[in-house]
Design a protein around this motif. Sequence first.
Motif, PDB file in Angstrom:
ATOM      1  N   PRO A  61       0.816  -1.217   0.000  1.00  0.00           N
ATOM      2  CA  PRO A  61       0.000   0.000   0.000  1.00  0.00           C
ATOM      3  C   PRO A  61       0.847   1.263   0.000  1.00  0.00           C
ATOM      4  O   PRO A  61       2.045   1.236   0.294  1.00  0.00           O
ATOM      5  CB  PRO A  61      -0.787  -0.126   1.296  1.00  0.00           C
ATOM      6  N   LEU A  62       0.170   2.373  -0.286  1.00  0.00           N
ATOM      7  CA  LEU A  62       0.854   3.662  -0.337  1.00  0.00           C
ATOM      8  C   LEU A  62       0.568   4.518   0.897  1.00  0.00           C
ATOM      9  O   LEU A  62       1.468   5.111   1.480  1.00  0.00           O
ATOM     10  CB  LEU A  62       0.446   4.420  -1.605  1.00  0.00           C
ATOM     11  N   TRP A  63      -0.689   4.614   1.316  1.00  0.00           N
ATOM     12  CA  TRP A  63      -1.004   5.430   2.496  1.00  0.00           C
ATOM     13  C   TRP A  63      -2.110   4.841   3.373  1.00  0.00           C
ATOM     14  O   TRP A  63      -2.517   5.440   4.356  1.00  0.00           O
ATOM     15  CB  TRP A  63      -1.370   6.860   2.078  1.00  0.00           C
ATOM     16  N   ILE A  64      -2.590   3.661   3.034  1.00  0.00           N
ATOM     17  CA  ILE A  64      -3.583   2.951   3.852  1.00  0.00           C
ATOM     18  C   ILE A  64      -2.961   1.608   4.222  1.00  0.00           C
ATOM     19  O   ILE A  64      -2.732   0.768   3.340  1.00  0.00           O
ATOM     20  CB  ILE A  64      -4.898   2.748   3.083  1.00  0.00           C
ATOM     21  N   PHE A  65      -2.684   1.392   5.503  1.00  0.00           N
ATOM     22  CA  PHE A  65      -1.927   0.211   5.916  1.00  0.00           C
ATOM     23  C   PHE A  65      -2.803  -0.765   6.694  1.00  0.00           C
ATOM     24  O   PHE A  65      -3.350  -0.426   7.742  1.00  0.00           O
ATOM     25  CB  PHE A  65      -0.735   0.622   6.789  1.00  0.00           C
ATOM     26  N   ALA A  66      -2.939  -1.977   6.165  1.00  0.00           N
ATOM     27  CA  ALA A  66      -3.602  -3.063   6.887  1.00  0.00           C
ATOM     28  C   ALA A  66      -2.527  -3.848   7.624  1.00  0.00           C
ATOM     29  O   ALA A  66      -1.552  -4.310   7.024  1.00  0.00           O
ATOM     30  CB  ALA A  66      -4.361  -3.959   5.923  1.00  0.00           C
ATOM     31  N   ILE A  67      -2.716  -4.015   8.935  1.00  0.00           N
ATOM     32  CA  ILE A  67      -1.684  -4.591   9.801  1.00  0.00           C
ATOM     33  C   ILE A  67      -2.175  -5.928  10.342  1.00  0.00           C
ATOM     34  O   ILE A  67      -3.259  -6.016  10.922  1.00  0.00           O
ATOM     35  CB  ILE A  67      -1.357  -3.622  10.955  1.00  0.00           C
ATOM     36  N   ALA A  68      -1.383  -6.964  10.141  1.00  0.00           N
ATOM     37  CA  ALA A  68      -1.730  -8.317  10.592  1.00  0.00           C
ATOM     38  C   ALA A  68      -0.588  -8.880  11.423  1.00  0.00           C
ATOM     39  O   ALA A  68       0.493  -8.289  11.517  1.00  0.00           O
ATOM     40  CB  ALA A  68      -2.017  -9.218   9.392  1.00  0.00           C
ATOM     41  N   SER A  69      -0.844 -10.049  12.024  1.00  0.00           N
ATOM     42  CA  SER A  69       0.189 -10.720  12.817  1.00  0.00           C
ATOM     43  C   SER A  69       0.048 -12.227  12.673  1.00  0.00           C
ATOM     44  O   SER A  69      -1.073 -12.751  12.645  1.00  0.00           O
ATOM     45  CB  SER A  69       0.075 -10.331  14.289  1.00  0.00           C
ATOM     46  N   ASP A  70       1.173 -12.907  12.598  1.00  0.00           N
ATOM     47  CA  ASP A  70       1.176 -14.372  12.542  1.00  0.00           C
ATOM     48  C   ASP A  70       1.349 -15.000  13.922  1.00  0.00           C
ATOM     49  O   ASP A  70       1.222 -16.214  14.069  1.00  0.00           O
ATOM     50  CB  ASP A  70       2.302 -14.858  11.624  1.00  0.00           C
ATOM     51  N   SER A  71       1.649 -14.174  14.913  1.00  0.00           N
ATOM     52  CA  SER A  71       1.937 -14.726  16.245  1.00  0.00           C
ATOM     53  C   SER A  71       1.034 -14.191  17.349  1.00  0.00           C
ATOM     54  O   SER A  71       0.988 -14.762  18.439  1.00  0.00           O
ATOM     55  CB  SER A  71       3.397 -14.429  16.614  1.00  0.00           C
TER      56      SER A  71
END
Length: 503
Positions: free
Chosen positions: A399-409
């Motif tokens: 992405p450029l200015w919209i960030f989707a944040i995930a986690s594997d732990s």
Amino acid sequence: MNIEEITGKLSWLPAPVARFLEKRLKNIPSVKKLIDAENEKMMGTLEHSLKPYSNKFDRYSALPSKGLNHDKILADIQQMNELESGKWKEGYVSGGIYHGSQEHIDFLNKVYALQSQSNPLHSDLFPSATKFEAEIVSMVATLHGKNQTVNNSSICGTVTSGGTESILLAMKTYRDKAREEKGITEPEMIVPVTAHAAFDKASQYFNIKQVKIPVTGNYTVDVNAVKRAINYNTIVIVGSAPSFPHGAFDSIKELSDIALKYRIGFHTDCCLGGFVVPFAEKLGYNVPVVDFRLPGVTSMSVDTHKYGYAAKGTSVVLYRDEALRHHQFYTTTEWPGGLYFSPTLAGSRPGALSAACWAAMLAMGEEGYLQATRAILEAAEKIKAGIQSIPELRILGEPLWIFAIASDSLNIYEVLDEMSKRKWNLNGLHKPACFHIALTLRHTQAGVAERFIQDLKDSVAYVKAYPGSKDGMAPIYGMASSLPFRGMVSDILKKYLDVIYKV
């Protein structure tokens, strides 16, 4: 056995089987009682956050016997405004408020006050409204290809109440065009799974079948799957630039080429990007061409009330030519009330919003939008680097200015809850589990990017130390994303709406 245990045992089921079982399970008294109990528990949690003014202000379930004093009404509104404005003014909110400087707000409020009685439905009485709306459409069209290539001078459109209405109108337009010109009575739209929910709403409202296409590892639509989905009933293909969930740009050029080849409509949903992409391109950022310069693009949705910095309540839907736009218009010639016509879903509309939109665009000018875009994208680079420095987290796609944040732990919804406790108002997403932040001018203020990263690091550290929270939204997000019975989730959302309208 609780609801999580019941649904957990069935989570592997294919969707059609889950729907079949759900209908039957919901009719079993013991299961129905369990579902109702879970709903009540969740609504109790939500009602506290949705109705914080229950004991702070007088409530009115019926008209007061006598009109209240103006000062009393204004004082209550002022107090609510003060309670609500802190978070967004300080840059704690994802999207929502896109400009937010007091000078800009005061200017738009003055324009609104001057035009508060204006109604575009009565164009003979308020010709100023037609001037504002025609010029808004032309300015947005010019940003997106008007006069830049051969035969693009006829790009046209209308002002709408927001991105949802822009999308609804475009899909209705393609449905009516296909019915009139091709005799298609069972229309289908090809839509990425990441496309805005407004396309699903259009499907329900206008009886257009949605053919949902999966996305690739970069969260952009699978172009080959789009090709395979085309059939005689296909009336339009949709691409996002960028998508709301992950800020990803679908392959608009490839989709445009496909639509052109098969003589199918193609809609670029540029609600989020319409006032960022053109200026990012001028600033030298690597952004794709997504507009009418691509010959297969036949319509676009662009929100003026997001990064166009107008007051909430305006958007623009654009079409390649007037002939296509005619399928959007409503006219009736046989009504005893006289000849009646309207360009959009509404009849009467607040002309003051169109005036404020026009004023915002003139006040910003090209230089203002360039400066705003530069500031947002520079803040985005800081925040992106900060997220990437946290080993437990990852950004989805590119992405450029919209960030989707995930986690594997970690349970990412627990991280989201911890960010909420630190005043942040972010968007929880699922499929996959994540949350996002859409950066605005509020996030370009000194220290905001640094505060976001520090709070994110602290939230991750807390969840690592104390996992398995039973409070907040984490359990609700978790259940909603894992339930195989989507009807149950829909019931929860309807209950949520019930609470909103509870006095």
